[in-house]
Design a protein around this motif. Sequence first.
Motif, short mmCIF file in Angstrom:
data_model
loop_
_atom_site.label_atom_id
_atom_site.label_comp_id
_atom_site.label_asym_id
_atom_site.label_seq_id
_atom_site.Cartn_x
_atom_site.Cartn_y
_atom_site.Cartn_z
N LEU A 257 31.45 42.31 44.03
CA LEU A 257 31.92 43.54 44.68
C LEU A 257 33.44 43.65 44.73
CD1 LEU A 257 29.45 43.57 47.71
CD2 LEU A 257 29.42 45.15 45.76
N ASN A 258 34.14 42.60 44.29
CA ASN A 258 35.60 42.57 44.37
C ASN A 258 36.09 42.61 45.82
OD1 ASN A 258 37.25 42.86 41.55
ND2 ASN A 258 35.19 43.69 41.38
N THR A 259 35.37 41.90 46.68
CA THR A 259 35.78 41.79 48.08
C THR A 259 36.18 40.36 48.44
OG1 THR A 259 33.47 41.47 48.79
CG2 THR A 259 34.32 43.73 48.79
N SER A 260 36.41 39.54 47.42
CA SER A 260 36.75 38.13 47.65
C SER A 260 38.15 37.94 48.19
CB SER A 260 36.62 37.34 46.35
OG SER A 260 37.66 37.71 45.45
N GLY A 261 39.06 38.84 47.81
CA GLY A 261 40.47 38.69 48.17
C GLY A 261 41.29 37.94 47.15
N TYR A 262 40.65 37.43 46.10
CA TYR A 262 41.42 36.71 45.08
C TYR A 262 42.37 37.66 44.35
CZ TYR A 262 38.49 32.52 45.51
OH TYR A 262 37.86 31.39 45.98
N PRO A 263 43.61 37.25 44.14
CA PRO A 263 44.58 38.10 43.44
C PRO A 263 44.23 38.22 41.97
CG PRO A 263 45.52 35.93 43.85
CD PRO A 263 44.20 35.96 44.57
N ASP A 264 44.73 39.29 41.36
CA ASP A 264 44.52 39.53 39.94
C ASP A 264 45.59 38.79 39.15
OD1 ASP A 264 44.06 40.57 37.38
OD2 ASP A 264 43.63 42.58 38.14
N TYR A 265 45.16 37.97 38.19
CA TYR A 265 46.14 37.23 37.40
C TYR A 265 47.06 38.16 36.60
CZ TYR A 265 42.46 37.78 33.81
OH TYR A 265 41.49 38.28 32.95
N LEU A 266 46.64 39.42 36.41
CA LEU A 266 47.52 40.36 35.72
C LEU A 266 48.76 40.70 36.54
CD1 LEU A 266 45.18 42.95 33.96
CD2 LEU A 266 46.28 40.93 33.02
N ALA A 267 48.70 40.41 37.84
CA ALA A 267 49.85 40.68 38.70
C ALA A 267 50.83 39.50 38.74
CB ALA A 267 49.39 41.01 40.11
N GLY B 294 39.58 44.84 46.60
CA GLY B 294 40.73 44.82 45.70
C GLY B 294 40.27 44.44 44.32
N TYR B 295 40.30 45.41 43.39
CA TYR B 295 39.82 45.09 42.04
C TYR B 295 40.70 44.02 41.42
CZ TYR B 295 37.99 45.33 37.38
OH TYR B 295 37.40 44.98 36.18
N SER B 296 40.06 42.98 40.92
CA SER B 296 40.77 41.85 40.35
C SER B 296 39.96 41.26 39.21
CB SER B 296 41.02 40.78 41.43
OG SER B 296 41.46 39.57 40.85
N HIS B 297 40.58 41.14 38.04
CA HIS B 297 39.90 40.54 36.90
C HIS B 297 39.50 39.09 37.18
CE1 HIS B 297 42.12 43.94 35.18
NE2 HIS B 297 41.25 43.93 34.19
N THR B 298 40.22 38.48 38.11
CA THR B 298 39.93 37.09 38.48
C THR B 298 38.51 36.93 38.97
OG1 THR B 298 42.26 36.89 39.14
CG2 THR B 298 40.75 35.16 39.87
N ASN B 299 37.99 37.93 39.68
CA ASN B 299 36.62 37.84 40.20
C ASN B 299 35.61 37.67 39.08
OD1 ASN B 299 36.94 38.26 43.13
ND2 ASN B 299 37.75 40.24 42.54
N PRO C 43 49.39 34.48 46.51
CA PRO C 43 48.67 34.59 47.79
C PRO C 43 47.40 35.42 47.66
CG PRO C 43 51.00 35.14 48.03
CD PRO C 43 50.72 35.09 46.57
N MET C 44 46.45 35.18 48.55
CA MET C 44 45.24 36.01 48.60
C MET C 44 45.64 37.44 48.94
SD MET C 44 42.49 34.04 48.07
CE MET C 44 41.04 34.66 48.93
N GLN C 45 44.85 38.41 48.46
CA GLN C 45 45.10 39.82 48.79
C GLN C 45 44.74 40.10 50.24
OE1 GLN C 45 44.16 42.95 45.78
NE2 GLN C 45 42.89 41.34 44.86
N PHE C 46 43.65 39.46 50.71
CA PHE C 46 43.15 39.65 52.06
C PHE C 46 42.12 38.56 52.33
CE2 PHE C 46 41.15 42.63 49.04
CZ PHE C 46 39.85 42.14 49.02
#
Length: 375
Positions: free
Chosen positions: A130-140, A179-184, A169-172
């Motif tokens: 669901l992209n609710t993990s809070g993991y940051p996107d490596y593209l950032a 938070g959409y993140s390719h990392t997920n 850092p975590m997004q949340f």
Amino acid sequence: MRIARRAIMAFTGGAFASAITSSAEASHDPAPRLADAVARYKVEHGLRSVLFGVWVGEQKLLRRALGFSGSGEPVRLGMHFRAAVVTTTYVNALLLHLADRKRLDLDDKLSRWFPRLRSADKVTLRMLSLNTSGYPDYLASQAFLSGKRSVLLHHWTAQELIDLALSMPMQFEPGKSFGYSHTNAVILGEALQRATGTPIATLLQEAFLRPNRLYNTEYPSSIALRAPFLHAFSREFGRFEDSTMWDPAWVSHSGLMNSNLGDVARWIRLLGSGAVLSSKSQKLLTAPATVGLGKNAPDLYYAMGVIVANGWIMQNGLYFGWNPVMAYRPSKDITIVVNTTIGGQSDPDKSHGLQILKQSVDILTPDQRIPERYA
């Protein structure tokens, strides 16, 4: 270099007429209007090629292959291309498929397979989906934001991408927002392999590709594309150039698969109609679990690997000049697939496939349009 140029998911006949819409305006065969709209868009936006198809049930309403692939080679309907975010729908469907078979639970914590991963004792497989993990996107990360060709075309491993993401850092807090993140998708793909002890390519073959005769779709082991293949072009690094064989390893489990128009159409209909999942998992696939988080709203939200836009189940990919978009409307049994490649003067950061899809939806179901803010 702008992240938008590399984003895989840009979320921030007449006999069929009665099945398609109740609108008097579209009561006649919509195929000519669709054909005209696609052709006009291609010319107006200087696209090099457009692959386009609409099906009602299993019946082909319209298919078009417009423009050119490589040097003077006309585009053909059966050409293979990099399927981008279509991969994400497969990986998330695989999660639900394995849950249906009790091989894992959606609420399993990542610590079961990644004991040393940050927040692994809080993040679940469901949160990754669901992209609710809070993991940051490596593209950032600064590495990708640097815009260096050597960075983007490096043959990244999944672990390298995960390490890059977790250097930020975590997004949340896990589960607290969206938070959409390719990392997920990368972590999810790795988790499914660890949970089963089986490579993801094999899992996808056994679960979906072989049983559903999706013979033109693959999770590749190299950068090669199966012939005949479409050429893509990009201005990622300033000049207009052929990007067909640029290494896509940086998209990892979020976008590595290859396919063609017919297989993408067959897949989104199978997925959207509930043909490949249990009824419980099918409901979870499109449930509004993220509504109220971030910008997710009842008429436009991210579900489990798919976007639900006013009842359309869809996804929209954009990277290295590849722009596959697919959508399925369960209530009408309508499938739409578009894939575009840009020309030298085209806007490279715009999802032209999504714009063609939206125009098609306006013709086919004018009372059930995709929200305008989804661009």
